[in-house]
Design a protein around this motif. Sequence first.
Motif, mmCIF file in Angstrom:
data_model
loop_
_atom_site.group_PDB
_atom_site.id
_atom_site.type_symbol
_atom_site.label_atom_id
_atom_site.label_comp_id
_atom_site.label_asym_id
_atom_site.label_seq_id
_atom_site.Cartn_x
_atom_site.Cartn_y
_atom_site.Cartn_z
ATOM 1 N N LYS A 60 8.879 -1.384 65.808
ATOM 2 C CA LYS A 60 8.115 -2.497 65.239
ATOM 3 C C LYS A 60 8.836 -3.823 65.479
ATOM 4 O O LYS A 60 10.070 -3.904 65.419
ATOM 5 C CB LYS A 60 7.910 -2.295 63.746
ATOM 6 C CG LYS A 60 7.030 -1.109 63.375
ATOM 7 C CD LYS A 60 5.576 -1.392 63.712
ATOM 8 C CE LYS A 60 4.663 -0.273 63.205
ATOM 9 N NZ LYS A 60 4.422 -0.343 61.765
ATOM 10 N N GLN A 87 6.482 -11.684 63.445
ATOM 11 C CA GLN A 87 5.065 -11.371 63.412
ATOM 12 C C GLN A 87 4.276 -12.581 62.930
ATOM 13 O O GLN A 87 4.767 -13.424 62.200
ATOM 14 C CB GLN A 87 4.799 -10.175 62.488
ATOM 15 C CG GLN A 87 5.394 -8.885 63.004
ATOM 16 C CD GLN A 87 5.040 -7.698 62.134
ATOM 17 O OE1 GLN A 87 4.002 -7.700 61.476
ATOM 18 N NE2 GLN A 87 5.892 -6.691 62.141
ATOM 19 N N THR A 89 4.825 2.484 71.920
ATOM 20 C CA THR A 89 5.406 2.303 70.580
ATOM 21 C C THR A 89 6.900 2.611 70.569
ATOM 22 O O THR A 89 7.533 2.570 69.514
ATOM 23 C CB THR A 89 4.681 3.204 69.559
ATOM 24 O OG1 THR A 89 4.705 4.568 70.003
ATOM 25 C CG2 THR A 89 3.221 2.771 69.404
ATOM 26 N N HIS A 142 -2.067 5.721 67.045
ATOM 27 C CA HIS A 142 -1.642 4.380 67.433
ATOM 28 C C HIS A 142 -2.734 3.549 68.105
ATOM 29 O O HIS A 142 -2.471 2.436 68.572
ATOM 30 C CB HIS A 142 -0.423 4.464 68.355
ATOM 31 C CG HIS A 142 0.795 5.026 67.676
ATOM 32 N ND1 HIS A 142 1.399 4.411 66.604
ATOM 33 C CD2 HIS A 142 1.507 6.164 67.909
ATOM 34 C CE1 HIS A 142 2.440 5.122 66.210
ATOM 35 N NE2 HIS A 142 2.523 6.192 66.981
ATOM 36 N N ASP A 178 1.956 -4.423 66.820
ATOM 37 C CA ASP A 178 3.201 -4.944 66.254
ATOM 38 C C ASP A 178 4.427 -4.191 66.765
ATOM 39 O O ASP A 178 5.455 -4.133 66.104
ATOM 40 C CB ASP A 178 3.150 -4.922 64.726
ATOM 41 C CG ASP A 178 2.827 -3.544 64.169
ATOM 42 O OD1 ASP A 178 2.488 -2.649 64.967
ATOM 43 O OD2 ASP A 178 2.909 -3.366 62.935
ATOM 44 N N TYR A 179 4.297 -3.630 67.980
ATOM 45 C CA TYR A 179 5.423 -2.933 68.604
ATOM 46 C C TYR A 179 6.004 -3.786 69.731
ATOM 47 O O TYR A 179 5.266 -4.369 70.529
ATOM 48 C CB TYR A 179 4.983 -1.574 69.148
ATOM 49 C CG TYR A 179 4.693 -0.570 68.064
ATOM 50 C CD1 TYR A 179 5.700 0.260 67.574
ATOM 51 C CD2 TYR A 179 3.423 -0.460 67.514
ATOM 52 C CE1 TYR A 179 5.446 1.180 66.565
ATOM 53 C CE2 TYR A 179 3.161 0.452 66.496
ATOM 54 C CZ TYR A 179 4.175 1.265 66.031
ATOM 55 O OH TYR A 179 3.923 2.171 65.030
#
Length: 236
Positions: free
Chosen positions: A216, A222, A212, A118, A171-172
Amino acid sequence: MSATQSNELPLWVQDRDKVIAASTNVQWRYGTAPDYTRSKENLAKESTRNHVEGSLEAIVQNLVRTFEMEVSFKTNPQQWLSVVNDKFRITTNGGKEFTAADVSVQGTYNVFMGDSEHYKASEETFETSGHLFHSTFPQGFPWEVLEVYSGPPVVTFKWRHWGHFQGSYKDYAPTGETVEIIGLSVAHVTDDLKIVSLEHYFDNTLFLEKLTAGGKVAADNQGKGCPFSSWFKKSR
């Protein structure tokens, strides 16, 4: 090592604001000296330790905070007061050794985190790594010494790093929880308390699992940009 009056100690193990005030003709990374006012406010509210001025714990804490400040804001490692520049080495979890010049280019986050599922230090720069973690922890990511197990010349100490996970990590989604890292470090220092080598040990897998855990971010959220990007630019 008993408590000592701070003004009798080398500058680099005194409060980092004193180091900044005494730093003349320094090449500051963002053109000006850093301001730790907000950081000090957070530390006053959230630290779990209140070390006696001049104690071994306070000396170690000041030294590491000075080192972190110099790496983050002084672009020329020859101007770092906290290390023996030509001998300095730093490692994390027994991994690759980095010199002062390496850390100056790559930044502490990349040296600290390395490559994993990650987080890919090899794909990050000083700027991108700093931006990422400033965005993830918009209120800051403070650090404190918890305990010191041995004094100079080989200083072994336990520490705590923490932050409020209020901005997305890559993108978490943020969880809002306080994320805490507990680690152990070993610092070899000179008679005048400059760092010759620094070894960090901590579970970065556990840290990244927490970053995380929120899953997502939805695809339609996003690409809208980081909500803290303006703060990051201002803080620089």
